[in-house]
Design a protein around this motif. Structure first.
Motif, PDB file in Angstrom:
ATOM      1  N   ALA A   2      -2.858  -2.775   3.141  1.00 32.13           N
ATOM      2  CA  ALA A   2      -1.860  -2.898   2.075  1.00 32.13           C
ATOM      3  C   ALA A   2      -1.991  -1.750   1.078  1.00 32.13           C
ATOM      4  O   ALA A   2      -0.995  -1.185   0.623  1.00 32.13           O
ATOM      5  N   SER A   3      -3.220  -1.378   0.775  1.00 29.20           N
ATOM      6  CA  SER A   3      -3.470  -0.277  -0.135  1.00 29.20           C
ATOM      7  C   SER A   3      -2.989   1.049   0.461  1.00 29.20           C
ATOM      8  O   SER A   3      -2.434   1.900  -0.240  1.00 29.20           O
ATOM      9  N   GLN A   4      -3.175   1.215   1.758  1.00 27.67           N
ATOM     10  CA  GLN A   4      -2.725   2.428   2.441  1.00 27.67           C
ATOM     11  C   GLN A   4      -1.197   2.524   2.395  1.00 27.67           C
ATOM     12  O   GLN A   4      -0.642   3.590   2.116  1.00 27.67           O
ATOM     13  N   VAL A   5      -0.520   1.413   2.653  1.00 24.24           N
ATOM     14  CA  VAL A   5       0.949   1.398   2.584  1.00 24.24           C
ATOM     15  C   VAL A   5       1.405   1.674   1.151  1.00 24.24           C
ATOM     16  O   VAL A   5       2.345   2.449   0.924  1.00 24.24           O
ATOM     17  N   GLY A   6       0.734   1.065   0.185  1.00 24.01           N
ATOM     18  CA  GLY A   6       1.067   1.312  -1.218  1.00 24.01           C
ATOM     19  C   GLY A   6       0.919   2.775  -1.587  1.00 24.01           C
ATOM     20  O   GLY A   6       1.772   3.342  -2.287  1.00 24.01           O
ATOM     21  N   LEU A   7      -0.145   3.403  -1.113  1.00 24.26           N
ATOM     22  CA  LEU A   7      -0.349   4.822  -1.373  1.00 24.26           C
ATOM     23  C   LEU A   7       0.747   5.648  -0.699  1.00 24.26           C
ATOM     24  O   LEU A   7       1.243   6.619  -1.267  1.00 24.26           O
ATOM     25  N   GLY A   8       1.133   5.254   0.505  1.00 22.09           N
ATOM     26  CA  GLY A   8       2.214   5.959   1.194  1.00 22.09           C
ATOM     27  C   GLY A   8       3.518   5.890   0.414  1.00 22.09           C
ATOM     28  O   GLY A   8       4.223   6.898   0.260  1.00 22.09           O
ATOM     29  N   ILE A   9       3.838   4.714  -0.099  1.00 24.96           N
ATOM     30  CA  ILE A   9       5.058   4.543  -0.897  1.00 24.96           C
ATOM     31  C   ILE A   9       4.963   5.367  -2.185  1.00 24.96           C
ATOM     32  O   ILE A   9       5.925   6.042  -2.586  1.00 24.96           O
ATOM     33  N   PHE A  10       3.796   5.339  -2.819  1.00 25.60           N
ATOM     34  CA  PHE A  10       3.569   6.120  -4.033  1.00 25.60           C
ATOM     35  C   PHE A  10       3.788   7.607  -3.761  1.00 25.60           C
ATOM     36  O   PHE A  10       4.467   8.304  -4.526  1.00 25.60           O
TER      37      PHE A  10
END
Length: 158
Positions: A26-34
């Motif tokens: 989830a953190s990786q996806v969040g970073l990708g979106i960021f």
């Protein structure tokens, strides 16, 4: 009784590992979106503010730097979301990007450049402390730290 304690311990360990696994994803996806969001803003609404952060000693056109870094951020953001097989390499690339753009943050602080609502020396100084957090976010969420540790602990060939 001992088996029950071992069984409970095993379940607890499994739950913790599962939560950590999904938390990283989830953190990786969040970073990708960021990153994709930041990249798009490099190319659109915040382009001039990003140009103001490009150090004057850099022998490149500030607009070229902003556009290039925006494209790289979009591509790395997409890679974080889609290239799970290469997540550790992508995480390392993202961490290196955050290190590479750090001189822009230093330039903003040293030269007192107002951008992104950072209109005081204190606010710009606090911003400097977030860059290492971004680096750690990239390394942790993609498990790139494990890859780096393994590479460093590997015996060297003579």
């Amino acid at each position: 009784m001992r088996r029950l304690v071992e069984w409970i311990d095993e379940i607890g360990t499994t739950v913790i590992h599962t939560a950590l696994h999904w938390g990283r994803h989830a953190s990786q996806v969040g970073l990708g979106i960021f990153l994709m969001s930041a990249g798009v803003s490099h190319l659109t609404v915040s382009r001039l503010e990003f140009q103001a952060q490009v150090p004057t000693w850099l022998p490149l056109d500030p607009d070229f730097v902003v556009i290039s870094s925006g494209i790289v951020e979009i591509l790395l953001g997409l890679a974080l979301i889609t290239l799970w097989r290469f997540r550790r390499r992508v995480g390392l690339a993202v961490a290196l990007l955050f290190v590479a753009i750090f001189p822009g943050n230093i330039n903003q602080f040293v030269n007192g450049i107002d951008a992104f609502g950072l209109n005081s020396d204190g606010a710009r100084a606090i911003r400097l402390f977030f860059q290492p957090i971004l680096v750690l976010w990239a390394l942790w969420s993609t498990d790139a730290l494990a890859t780096t540790e393994a590479a460093l602990s590997r015996p060297r060939r003579s």
